[in-house]
Scaffold this active site. Structure first.
Site, short mmCIF file in Angstrom:
data_model
loop_
_atom_site.label_atom_id
_atom_site.label_comp_id
_atom_site.label_asym_id
_atom_site.label_seq_id
_atom_site.Cartn_x
_atom_site.Cartn_y
_atom_site.Cartn_z
N GLY A 73 31.30 13.19 22.78
CA GLY A 73 30.49 12.55 23.83
C GLY A 73 29.91 11.22 23.40
O GLY A 73 28.81 10.85 23.81
N CYS A 131 35.78 4.95 29.45
CA CYS A 131 34.42 5.34 29.79
C CYS A 131 34.25 5.27 31.32
O CYS A 131 34.81 4.37 31.94
CB CYS A 131 33.49 4.34 29.11
SG CYS A 131 31.90 5.00 28.77
#
Ligand SMILES: Cc1cc2nc3c(=O)[nH]c(=O)nc-3n(C[C@H](O)[C@H](O)[C@H](O)COP(=O)(O)O)c2cc1C
Length: 304
Positions: A73, A131
């Site tokens: 993450g 992203c």
């Protein structure tokens, strides 16, 4: 005679083509006791964001056949702590340091490029476009050529350092992505990032990763990465950095033949922290044994 192992990635001269991949080598310092950083070509930092990020809940790593899945993450210290706590170490190492970074909006990408541009210890920038774009409904920047081009254009205007764009393999047409990024001003392209995957625990009837899906890396992805590097190398003029399942010198040299000017070593460093250095040594030995005077003569030399 020793072969010439040096290569050039746009404005960056590397003593050899072996770099370390973002997220697998900390900020460099963490590996300094295992690796002679001055024996590798360059190292790439963990992906940086404007604010610090704690990353995803655990479990966030699982081994899979021929590789691993991670859903870290994009955990990182954030740009301020990077400058304060990590950059001073970079001054002590005579090897190019490349800063990998990501944002959730185009403005964030540009702001990071501007901040990193001002750090003399950073030689080049690697933009991670894998992203989600929070302003456009979460579409991943790296899966849409126009979105990717907008990120690259904004970063290009914010830095005069060498700008490397890291491509995602989770697309139908990687060549279209590569061309869009090169046209928008990328000095070089690195590929591939991880392939989205998942693992299931049958007895628990649950996903293994708390995040459910994760990024697949390691030997399992090498054939996909080689294919993408080869396709992109034929289509664009900018130098390419090959990434994906490189575990040894043979793997690295295959990427060079496919058209990469340099390579990055990721998952292999988790198995052997000194993998990158050993791969550089192994490549040089192969050149010597095969009477090849320079590694750059092998770039794109695949007979296909
Ligand atoms: C644990 C882990 C963390 C990663 N973090 C990043 C990251 O922050 N930014 C990025 O661009 N790529 C990141 N990657 C992707 C790697 O840099 C590399 O592209 C990918 O793992 C494929 O190479 P490999 O098969 O040699 O590991 C990460 C990979 C792993 C395994």
């Amino acid at each position: 005679m020793k072969p010439d192992m040096s290569v050039k990635i746009a404005g960056i001269n590397l003593r050899n083509p072996v770099m370390t991949a973002s997220g697998t080598f900390g900020y460099g310092q963490e590996f300094a006791e295992y690796v002679n950083l001055e024996k590798i070509g360059a190292f790439v930092t963990k992906g940086l964001s404007l604010m610090p990020r704690a990353g995803n809940p655990t479990p966030r790593i699982v081994e899979t056949p021929g590789g691993m899945l991670n859903a870290i993450g994009l955990q990182n210290v954030g740009i301020d702590a990077f400058i304060e706590k990590k950059v001073p170490f970079l001054r002590t190492v005579d090897t190019p340091a490349i800063a990998n970074f990501f944002g959730y909006t185009i403005d964030e990408y540009a702001e990071l490029a501007r901040r990193l541009d001002a750090i003399p210890e950073i030689t080049g920038l690697e933009v991670n476009i894998s992203c989600p774009n929070v302003k456009q409904g979460g579409i991943v920047f790296g899966t849409d050529p126009a979105c990717a081009a907008a990120v690259v254009t904004a970063c290009r205007a914010a830095t005069s350092k060498t700008l490397i764009v890291k491509l995602s393999p989770n697309v139908t047409d990687v060549v279209a992505m590569a061309q869009a990024c090169a046209d928008a001003g990328a000095d070089a392209l690195s590929l591939i990032n991880t392939l989205t995957g998942m693992a299931i625990d049958l007895q628990k009837r649950k996903p293994v990763l708390a995040n459910i899906t994760g990024g697949l890396s390691g030997p399992a992805i090498k054939p996909v990465a080689l294919r993408m590097v080869w396709q992109v190398a034929k289509a664009v003029k900018v130098p390419i950095i090959g990434i994906g399942g490189i575990m040894n010198a043979t793997d690295a040299l295959e990427f060079i033949l496919a058209g990469a000017s340099a390579v990055q070593v990721g998952t292999a460093s988790f198995i052997n922290p000194n993998a990158a250095e050993e791969i550089a040594v192994g490549m040089e030995s192969w050149l010597t044994e095969n009477g090849v005077a320079s590694v750059s003569s092998l770039i794109g030399a695949l007979e296909a």
